[in-house]
Design an enzyme around this catalytic site. Structure first.
Site, PDB file in Angstrom:
ATOM      1  N   SER A  11       0.194   9.588  -7.353  1.00 13.83           N
ATOM      2  CA  SER A  11      -0.921  10.758  -7.821  1.00 13.83           C
ATOM      3  C   SER A  11      -2.073  10.373  -7.455  1.00 13.83           C
ATOM      4  O   SER A  11      -2.965  11.365  -7.516  1.00 13.83           O
ATOM      5  CB  SER A  11      -0.674  10.835  -9.535  1.00 13.83           C
ATOM      6  OG  SER A  11      -0.979   9.476  -9.872  1.00 13.83           O
ATOM      7  N   VAL A  56       7.936   3.589 -13.885  1.00  9.85           N
ATOM      8  CA  VAL A  56       8.672   2.582 -13.156  1.00  9.85           C
ATOM      9  C   VAL A  56       9.075   1.237 -13.775  1.00  9.85           C
ATOM     10  O   VAL A  56       9.938   0.856 -13.421  1.00  9.85           O
ATOM     11  CB  VAL A  56       7.856   2.186 -11.689  1.00  9.85           C
ATOM     12  CG1 VAL A  56       7.764   3.652 -10.774  1.00  9.85           C
ATOM     13  CG2 VAL A  56       6.559   1.497 -11.847  1.00  9.85           C
ATOM     14  N   SER A 134      -0.906  -7.320  -2.041  1.00 12.82           N
ATOM     15  CA  SER A 134      -2.614  -7.354  -1.892  1.00 12.82           C
ATOM     16  C   SER A 134      -2.731  -8.733  -1.301  1.00 12.82           C
ATOM     17  O   SER A 134      -1.959  -9.526  -1.364  1.00 12.82           O
ATOM     18  CB  SER A 134      -2.954  -7.414  -3.450  1.00 12.82           C
ATOM     19  OG  SER A 134      -4.158  -7.806  -3.513  1.00 12.82           O
ATOM     20  N   TYR A 147      -2.768 -10.756 -11.783  1.00 17.18           N
ATOM     21  CA  TYR A 147      -2.570  -9.930 -10.686  1.00 17.18           C
ATOM     22  C   TYR A 147      -2.001 -10.811  -9.280  1.00 17.18           C
ATOM     23  O   TYR A 147      -1.204 -10.357  -8.754  1.00 17.18           O
ATOM     24  CB  TYR A 147      -3.741  -9.340 -10.400  1.00 17.18           C
ATOM     25  CG  TYR A 147      -3.613  -7.888  -9.604  1.00 17.18           C
ATOM     26  CD1 TYR A 147      -3.154  -6.777  -9.640  1.00 17.18           C
ATOM     27  CD2 TYR A 147      -4.385  -8.379  -8.042  1.00 17.18           C
ATOM     28  CE1 TYR A 147      -3.095  -6.062  -8.679  1.00 17.18           C
ATOM     29  CE2 TYR A 147      -4.245  -7.574  -7.039  1.00 17.18           C
ATOM     30  CZ  TYR A 147      -3.846  -6.263  -7.546  1.00 17.18           C
ATOM     31  OH  TYR A 147      -3.725  -5.263  -6.441  1.00 17.18           O
ATOM     32  N   ALA A 149      -0.740 -13.619  -9.241  1.00 22.39           N
ATOM     33  CA  ALA A 149       0.904 -14.258  -9.386  1.00 22.39           C
ATOM     34  C   ALA A 149       2.033 -13.014  -9.153  1.00 22.39           C
ATOM     35  O   ALA A 149       2.946 -13.125  -8.619  1.00 22.39           O
ATOM     36  CB  ALA A 149       0.891 -14.590 -10.694  1.00 22.39           C
ATOM     37  N   LYS A 151       1.372 -10.018  -7.541  1.00 21.65           N
ATOM     38  CA  LYS A 151       1.396  -9.714  -6.085  1.00 21.65           C
ATOM     39  C   LYS A 151       2.132 -10.725  -4.996  1.00 21.65           C
ATOM     40  O   LYS A 151       2.654 -10.299  -4.161  1.00 21.65           O
ATOM     41  CB  LYS A 151      -0.030  -9.143  -5.660  1.00 21.65           C
ATOM     42  CG  LYS A 151      -0.468  -7.959  -6.265  1.00 21.65           C
ATOM     43  CD  LYS A 151       0.560  -6.937  -6.024  1.00 21.65           C
ATOM     44  CE  LYS A 151      -0.185  -5.441  -6.332  1.00 21.65           C
ATOM     45  NZ  LYS A 151       0.647  -4.392  -5.949  1.00 21.65           N
ATOM     46  N   ILE A 180      -9.785  -1.559  -0.909  1.00 16.66           N
ATOM     47  CA  ILE A 180      -9.404  -0.225  -0.624  1.00 16.66           C
ATOM     48  C   ILE A 180     -10.266   0.541  -1.573  1.00 16.66           C
ATOM     49  O   ILE A 180     -10.088   0.137  -2.794  1.00 16.66           O
ATOM     50  CB  ILE A 180      -8.112   0.158  -0.568  1.00 16.66           C
ATOM     51  CG1 ILE A 180      -7.355  -0.963   0.312  1.00 16.66           C
ATOM     52  CG2 ILE A 180      -7.831   1.493  -0.136  1.00 16.66           C
ATOM     53  CD1 ILE A 180      -7.671  -1.081   1.617  1.00 16.66           C
TER      54      ILE A 180
HETATM   55  P1  NAP Z   1      -4.897   3.495  -8.461  1.00 10.69           P
HETATM   56  O1  NAP Z   1      -5.922   4.202  -7.641  1.00 10.69           O
HETATM   57  O2  NAP Z   1      -5.109   3.091  -9.462  1.00 10.69           O
HETATM   58  O3  NAP Z   1      -3.504   4.371  -8.410  1.00 10.69           O
HETATM   59  C1  NAP Z   1      -2.539   3.780  -9.270  1.00 10.69           C
HETATM   60  C2  NAP Z   1      -1.251   4.688  -9.138  1.00 10.69           C
HETATM   61  O4  NAP Z   1      -0.300   3.757  -9.677  1.00 10.69           O
HETATM   62  C3  NAP Z   1      -1.446   5.838  -9.933  1.00 10.69           C
HETATM   63  O5  NAP Z   1      -0.817   6.918  -9.086  1.00 10.69           O
HETATM   64  C4  NAP Z   1      -0.832   5.722 -11.121  1.00 10.69           C
HETATM   65  O6  NAP Z   1      -0.139   6.903 -11.755  1.00 10.69           O
HETATM   66  C5  NAP Z   1       0.317   4.824 -10.817  1.00 10.69           C
HETATM   67  N1  NAP Z   1       1.102   4.169 -11.720  1.00 10.69           N
HETATM   68  C6  NAP Z   1       0.474   2.939 -12.507  1.00 10.69           C
HETATM   69  N2  NAP Z   1       1.383   2.644 -13.721  1.00 10.69           N
HETATM   70  C7  NAP Z   1       2.502   3.383 -13.126  1.00 10.69           C
HETATM   71  C8  NAP Z   1       3.726   3.461 -13.820  1.00 10.69           C
HETATM   72  N3  NAP Z   1       3.942   2.572 -14.880  1.00 10.69           N
HETATM   73  N4  NAP Z   1       4.560   4.206 -13.278  1.00 10.69           N
HETATM   74  C9  NAP Z   1       4.530   4.964 -12.170  1.00 10.69           C
HETATM   75  N5  NAP Z   1       3.248   5.071 -11.781  1.00 10.69           N
HETATM   76  C10 NAP Z   1       2.305   4.073 -12.144  1.00 10.69           C
HETATM   77  O7  NAP Z   1      -4.650   2.325  -7.283  1.00 10.69           O
HETATM   78  P2  NAP Z   1      -4.414   2.066  -5.937  1.00 10.69           P
HETATM   79  O8  NAP Z   1      -5.864   1.332  -5.558  1.00 10.69           O
HETATM   80  O9  NAP Z   1      -4.011   3.443  -5.217  1.00 10.69           O
HETATM   81  O10 NAP Z   1      -3.369   1.079  -5.795  1.00 10.69           O
HETATM   82  C11 NAP Z   1      -2.033   1.466  -5.310  1.00 10.69           C
HETATM   83  C12 NAP Z   1      -1.599  -0.125  -5.039  1.00 10.69           C
HETATM   84  O11 NAP Z   1      -2.025  -0.798  -4.083  1.00 10.69           O
HETATM   85  C13 NAP Z   1      -1.243  -0.980  -6.208  1.00 10.69           C
HETATM   86  O12 NAP Z   1      -0.106  -1.542  -6.279  1.00 10.69           O
HETATM   87  C14 NAP Z   1      -2.249  -1.813  -6.234  1.00 10.69           C
HETATM   88  O13 NAP Z   1      -2.101  -2.867  -6.779  1.00 10.69           O
HETATM   89  C15 NAP Z   1      -2.263  -2.109  -4.900  1.00 10.69           C
HETATM   90  N6  NAP Z   1      -3.657  -2.551  -3.974  1.00 10.69           N
HETATM   91  C16 NAP Z   1      -4.698  -1.910  -4.218  1.00 10.69           C
HETATM   92  C17 NAP Z   1      -6.004  -2.464  -3.573  1.00 10.69           C
HETATM   93  C18 NAP Z   1      -7.411  -1.842  -3.661  1.00 10.69           C
HETATM   94  O14 NAP Z   1      -8.313  -2.431  -3.293  1.00 10.69           O
HETATM   95  N7  NAP Z   1      -7.385  -0.523  -4.072  1.00 10.69           N
HETATM   96  C19 NAP Z   1      -5.767  -3.750  -2.938  1.00 10.69           C
HETATM   97  C20 NAP Z   1      -4.557  -4.334  -2.916  1.00 10.69           C
HETATM   98  C21 NAP Z   1      -3.549  -3.687  -3.533  1.00 10.69           C
HETATM   99  P3  NAP Z   1      -0.938   7.739 -12.964  1.00 10.69           P
HETATM  100  O15 NAP Z   1      -2.194   7.838 -12.718  1.00 10.69           O
HETATM  101  O16 NAP Z   1       0.150   8.856 -12.945  1.00 10.69           O
HETATM  102  O17 NAP Z   1      -0.512   6.676 -14.122  1.00 10.69           O
END
Ligand code: NAP
Length: 239
Positions: A11, A56, A134, A147, A149, A151, A180
């Site tokens: 989303s 999920v 991550s 977090y 652990a 990842k 990001i």
């Molecule tokens: P974000 O903007 O906070 O988006 C998180 C997404 O996960 C949202 O679409 C949210 O949906 C969904 N979500 C959370 N809990 C959920 C659940 N129980 N069931 C289904 N969907 C769920 O985060 P992002 O930065 O895009 O991160 C995406 C992935 O990349 C994550 O795994 C994060 O750990 C990883 N990551 C991010 C970064 C960064 O710098 N941004 C760096 C390393 C890794 P709803 O809003 O609908 O709940």
């Protein structure tokens, strides 16, 4: 026949960028979400995809989602395990329930979706599973111990499952994003972002599209000999 991709947590942020790139390339896209219904529906409208609400971390809800997708599209070619949350704080002060929720979504969410999708991939001897970890899962981050652990668990899962299902024609890989710009990182001040940029050899933070391009590559024919790998997309912050 178009391919079908399920992107969890699509989303917003990285997942939404993944959904967009697959849609641009003719895939049927399932935009999984948990809370952000309006955003998921808007993205579904934009991409011609299907928004599907499912937590999920709930195995039976995931089972129902996968069955519904199979009924509608007949197959799932690509699973992107992206849904995730972050928890920050000094290790021993993080409440147990926050730590549990983090593992339930980031680790068990990935396991649940993979477990339910795999039988359909095994039957066709084809599939691509791409997990989002991550850079902190690779190196560890202070004040993000849970977090990191979780990842790291996603990386271990990727490697082990790749060995188990490689002979069945299924590739399992992992993308480890760096910094990001999404809602997850919106807590940082401009000053903090500038400090972080100084630690990044390429001199900028990443855009969700940077991750989506790599995810799409890992789903494409060009990556058919890659499995069990962790691809860092971090501007060189971790080398
Ligand atoms: P974000 O903007 O906070 O988006 C998180 C997404 O996960 C949202 O679409 C949210 O949906 C969904 N979500 C959370 N809990 C959920 C659940 N129980 N069931 C289904 N969907 C769920 O985060 P992002 O930065 O895009 O991160 C995406 C992935 O990349 C994550 O795994 C994060 O750990 C990883 N990551 C991010 C970064 C960064 O710098 N941004 C760096 C390393 C890794 P709803 O809003 O609908 O709940």
């Amino acid at each position: 026949m178009p391919k079908t991709v399920l992107v969890t947590g699509a989303s917003r942020g990285i997942g939404a960028a993944c959904a967009e790139i697959f849609a641009e390339n003719g895939y049927n896209v399932i935009i999984n979400y948990n809370n952000s219904e309006e955003k998921a529906e808007a993205l579904a409208k934009k991409t011609g995809g299907l928004a599907y609400k499912c937590d999920v971390s709930d195995p039976s809800a995931v089972g129902k989602m996968v069955e519904d997708i199979i009924e509608k599209y007949g197959k799932i070619d690509v699973l992107v395990n992206n849904a995730g949350i972050s928890v920050t704080g000094v290790f021993d002060l993080v409440p147990d329930e926050d730590a549990k929720r983090l593992f339930d979504i980031n680790v068990f969410g990935t396991l649940n979706c993979s477990k339910k999708v795999l039988p359909y991939m095994l039957k066709r001897k084809y599939g691509k599973i791409i997990n989002i970890s991550s850079m902190w899962g690779q190196t560890g981050a202070s004040c993000e111990v849970h977090y990191s652990a979780a990842k790291a668990a996603v990386i271990g899962f990727t490697k082990a499952l790749a060995k188990e299902v490689g002979a069945s024609g299924i590739n399992v890989n992992c993308v480890a994003p760096g910094m990001i710009m999404t809602d997850m990182t919106s807590c940082y001040t401009d000053e903090e972002i500038n400090d972080i940029k100084e630690e990044i050899p390429l001199g900028r933070c990443g855009d969700p599209r940077d991750i989506a391009e790599t995810v799409f590559f890992l789903a494409s024919g060009g990556s058919s000999f890659i499995t069990g790998q962790v691809i860092g997309v971090n501007g060189g912050m971790v080398i």
